[in-house]
Scaffold this motif. Sequence first.
Motif, PDB file in Angstrom:
ATOM      1  N   ASP B 210       0.814  -1.230   0.000  1.00 47.76           N
ATOM      2  CA  ASP B 210       0.000   0.000   0.000  1.00 47.76           C
ATOM      3  C   ASP B 210       0.842   1.273   0.000  1.00 47.76           C
ATOM      4  OD1 ASP B 210      -2.192  -1.630   0.099  1.00 47.76           O
ATOM      5  OD2 ASP B 210      -2.364  -1.544   2.292  1.00 47.76           O
ATOM      6  N   HIS B 211       2.143   1.147   0.040  1.00 50.32           N
ATOM      7  CA  HIS B 211       2.994   2.334   0.220  1.00 50.32           C
ATOM      8  C   HIS B 211       4.056   2.510  -0.862  1.00 50.32           C
ATOM      9  CE1 HIS B 211       1.314   2.643   4.292  1.00 50.32           C
ATOM     10  NE2 HIS B 211       1.395   1.319   4.299  1.00 50.32           N
ATOM     11  N   PHE B 212       4.343   1.447  -1.604  1.00 46.51           N
ATOM     12  CA  PHE B 212       5.386   1.493  -2.632  1.00 46.51           C
ATOM     13  C   PHE B 212       4.873   0.800  -3.887  1.00 46.51           C
ATOM     14  CE2 PHE B 212       7.577   1.574   1.403  1.00 46.51           C
ATOM     15  CZ  PHE B 212       8.689   2.378   1.220  1.00 46.51           C
ATOM     16  N   LYS B 213       5.482   1.136  -5.018  1.00 48.92           N
ATOM     17  CA  LYS B 213       5.413   0.220  -6.151  1.00 48.92           C
ATOM     18  C   LYS B 213       6.366  -0.924  -5.819  1.00 48.92           C
ATOM     19  CE  LYS B 213       6.068   1.653 -10.332  1.00 48.92           C
ATOM     20  NZ  LYS B 213       6.708   2.525 -11.365  1.00 48.92           N
ATOM     21  N   ARG B 254      23.019   7.519   4.423  1.00 46.20           N
ATOM     22  CA  ARG B 254      22.377   7.346   5.738  1.00 46.20           C
ATOM     23  C   ARG B 254      21.021   6.653   5.557  1.00 46.20           C
ATOM     24  NH1 ARG B 254      19.505  12.310   5.361  1.00 46.20           N
ATOM     25  NH2 ARG B 254      20.731  13.901   4.312  1.00 46.20           N
ATOM     26  N   VAL B 255      20.460   6.220   6.660  1.00 47.46           N
ATOM     27  CA  VAL B 255      19.216   5.439   6.599  1.00 47.46           C
ATOM     28  C   VAL B 255      18.107   6.295   5.986  1.00 47.46           C
ATOM     29  CG1 VAL B 255      17.525   4.137   7.935  1.00 47.46           C
ATOM     30  CG2 VAL B 255      19.936   4.155   8.635  1.00 47.46           C
ATOM     31  N   GLY B 256      17.474   5.786   4.934  1.00 48.89           N
ATOM     32  CA  GLY B 256      16.498   6.573   4.186  1.00 48.89           C
ATOM     33  C   GLY B 256      15.082   6.479   4.755  1.00 48.89           C
ATOM     34  N   GLU B 257      14.223   7.366   4.253  1.00 49.81           N
ATOM     35  CA  GLU B 257      12.848   7.470   4.768  1.00 49.81           C
ATOM     36  C   GLU B 257      12.015   6.237   4.413  1.00 49.81           C
ATOM     37  OE1 GLU B 257      11.909   9.767   6.915  1.00 49.81           O
ATOM     38  OE2 GLU B 257      14.002  10.439   6.729  1.00 49.81           O
ATOM     39  N   GLY B 258      12.258   5.670   3.231  1.00 49.57           N
ATOM     40  CA  GLY B 258      11.508   4.472   2.825  1.00 49.57           C
ATOM     41  C   GLY B 258      11.799   3.297   3.749  1.00 49.57           C
ATOM     42  N   THR B 259      13.056   3.135   4.074  1.00 51.65           N
ATOM     43  CA  THR B 259      13.457   2.048   4.980  1.00 51.65           C
ATOM     44  C   THR B 259      12.847   2.258   6.360  1.00 51.65           C
ATOM     45  OG1 THR B 259      15.541   1.893   3.749  1.00 51.65           O
ATOM     46  CG2 THR B 259      15.446   0.797   5.896  1.00 51.65           C
ATOM     47  N   LYS B 261      10.174   3.870   7.064  1.00 52.09           N
ATOM     48  CA  LYS B 261       8.735   3.606   6.923  1.00 52.09           C
ATOM     49  C   LYS B 261       8.444   2.108   7.059  1.00 52.09           C
ATOM     50  CE  LYS B 261       4.471   4.428   5.295  1.00 52.09           C
ATOM     51  NZ  LYS B 261       3.538   5.306   5.996  1.00 52.09           N
ATOM     52  N   LEU B 262       9.241   1.291   6.357  1.00 46.88           N
ATOM     53  CA  LEU B 262       9.012  -0.163   6.384  1.00 46.88           C
ATOM     54  C   LEU B 262       9.331  -0.751   7.758  1.00 46.88           C
ATOM     55  CD1 LEU B 262      10.336  -0.984   2.821  1.00 46.88           C
ATOM     56  CD2 LEU B 262       8.052  -1.556   3.682  1.00 46.88           C
ATOM     57  N   ILE B 263      10.377  -0.248   8.397  1.00 43.84           N
ATOM     58  CA  ILE B 263      10.697  -0.723   9.754  1.00 43.84           C
ATOM     59  C   ILE B 263       9.521  -0.418  10.676  1.00 43.84           C
ATOM     60  CG2 ILE B 263      12.182  -0.293  11.770  1.00 43.84           C
ATOM     61  CD1 ILE B 263      14.558  -0.010   9.817  1.00 43.84           C
ATOM     62  N   GLY B 264       8.945   0.769  10.517  1.00 42.78           N
ATOM     63  CA  GLY B 264       7.787   1.151  11.329  1.00 42.78           C
ATOM     64  C   GLY B 264       6.585   0.254  11.067  1.00 42.78           C
ATOM     65  N   LEU B 265       6.344  -0.026   9.799  1.00 47.50           N
ATOM     66  CA  LEU B 265       5.222  -0.912   9.449  1.00 47.50           C
ATOM     67  C   LEU B 265       5.424  -2.314  10.025  1.00 47.50           C
ATOM     68  CD1 LEU B 265       4.746   0.131   5.699  1.00 47.50           C
ATOM     69  CD2 LEU B 265       3.054   0.461   7.529  1.00 47.50           C
TER      70      LEU B 265
END
Lengths: 275, 275
Positions: B210-213, B254-259, B261-265
């Motif tokens: 639901d958040h990425f292609k 450095r650690v990116g926003e997409g990563t 986001k996924l760690i949070g999910l």
Amino acid sequence: MLYCYSNGHIIPSAEATVHISDLGLVRSYAVFDFFRTYGGKPFRMPDYLARFRNSAANLRLPFNLSDEELLNIINVLMTKSELKEAGIKMILTGGESKDTMTIEKPNFFVQVMELSELSEDHYTEGVKLITSDFQREIPVVKSTHYLNAIKLQPLKEKHGAYDVLYCFKGKVLEVPRNNFFLIKNDTLITPKDDVLLGITRKVTLELAQDHFKVEEREVVVDELQEADEAFVTGTTRRMVPVVQIDDYSIGEGRVGEGTKKLIGLFDQYIGEVSI
Amino acid sequence: MLYCYSNGHIIPSAEATVHISDLGLVRSYAVFDFFRTYGGKPFRMPDYLARFRNSAANLRLPFNLSDEELLNIINVLMTKSELKEAGIKMILTGGESKDTMTIEKPNFFVQVMELSELSEDHYTEGVKLITSDFQREIPVVKSTHYLNAIKLQPLKEKHGAYDVLYCFKGKVLEVPRNNFFLIKNDTLITPKDDVLLGITRKVTLELAQDHFKVEEREVVVDELQEADEAFVTGTTRRMVPVVQIDDYSIGEGRVGEGTKKLIGLFDQYIGEVSI
């Protein structure tokens, strides 16, 4: 009862175990070697031990016993196990490891065992091989990586084959536990690279020097069909003639004169060293 | 004290051994799987067991316990071992074999153990990978073949790397115990073929929908330098951000926003399943 050497102790072979966290089991991180006696004496032991030391060094597994210490161990094991003739297996495993990745304290075993001789018709009739596209991971090291060989057992049985001949990218390599030779005219030919260099292979090349032209080199798959004779070499069974590969016959489909000559030379050599 | 299931019996883990003639040791013929609990409950156990059954079938190793029987075993082991949270390892070995080639009676073990958590800075700072040219022998099977991974340990240490990224013939594959992902713009990309399909990889793909292609496909080595973000996934440590590969930084290093986001999910998902 058979006895075994286990990290400095002589124990019954049935009690020789490793913990399931041993790197040899959980990470396939182990080397071994196997040799045999003739007349109760280990055959070409310095050659086998040199190879074993090389395998261990390649995988960074420390190994400190001298050839003399190993010979003493083998003599004790054969006496206690009441074996006049034996196969001797050395195994050096990665050992238990807290993080399952770091080598801490390897385990070393020496086993003596009965030899499994082949029935005589294998030598007089010859055997069949089937080819399979594969190359071992570190070919020059005698590691315990035989997953593919075990996986192919049903295929061997289906085709009535003695064993599998590994070929890779059009090159002929080796049989999982044997080296491969072919004879074309008066030339004995065997693959040189990307195979485990067998000690029986080495002895065969020594014995052949005065009787054949000898070529250690790359062998391409197309040469198989053009060969006059073929055979495999291994510690226990020395030379086993190959008369068929996949669906075609080698030469006239029976054991050739060159192979018989080499088997005779090998028998003679054994007779000399085992006195 | 930790307890272990060994062929139908519950025994202290320290006593769980195989004989040195077990095909798992002498022929590297064994499969395993590893999963963990959250809130004391095995996480995505049906997925792990399905993969384990597939690995066993691929190597013709019979395995007859049901998912329910296994869950009972795990519950007994955790209670006896007094573990609230555990890593759970199943190992199925080829077993002892008279001719060292034929499967006779496999050995099956279930171990419970403490989890080895990673220090927090790995997640906040990210880690480095080094590439190595290699492809595992039967990539889709979780066999015990990690010889290459152990052999490369000194190279990892020399380069201060968290782990090795296997690439082969220009294609990006996997990390020995992890799957590899990269993010480019709003697309999450991960190799699909010739890798072990991790369960954490599967969960990551589900959560990302639901958040990425999302693209599961062949990844070429040239794409690594063009990636905005990268991370690896594994059972114990979920997602570990990758900020450097060999000598170049991934994205801004450095650690990116997409990563993040996924760690949070993933954390949120664990919170839901472990209630």
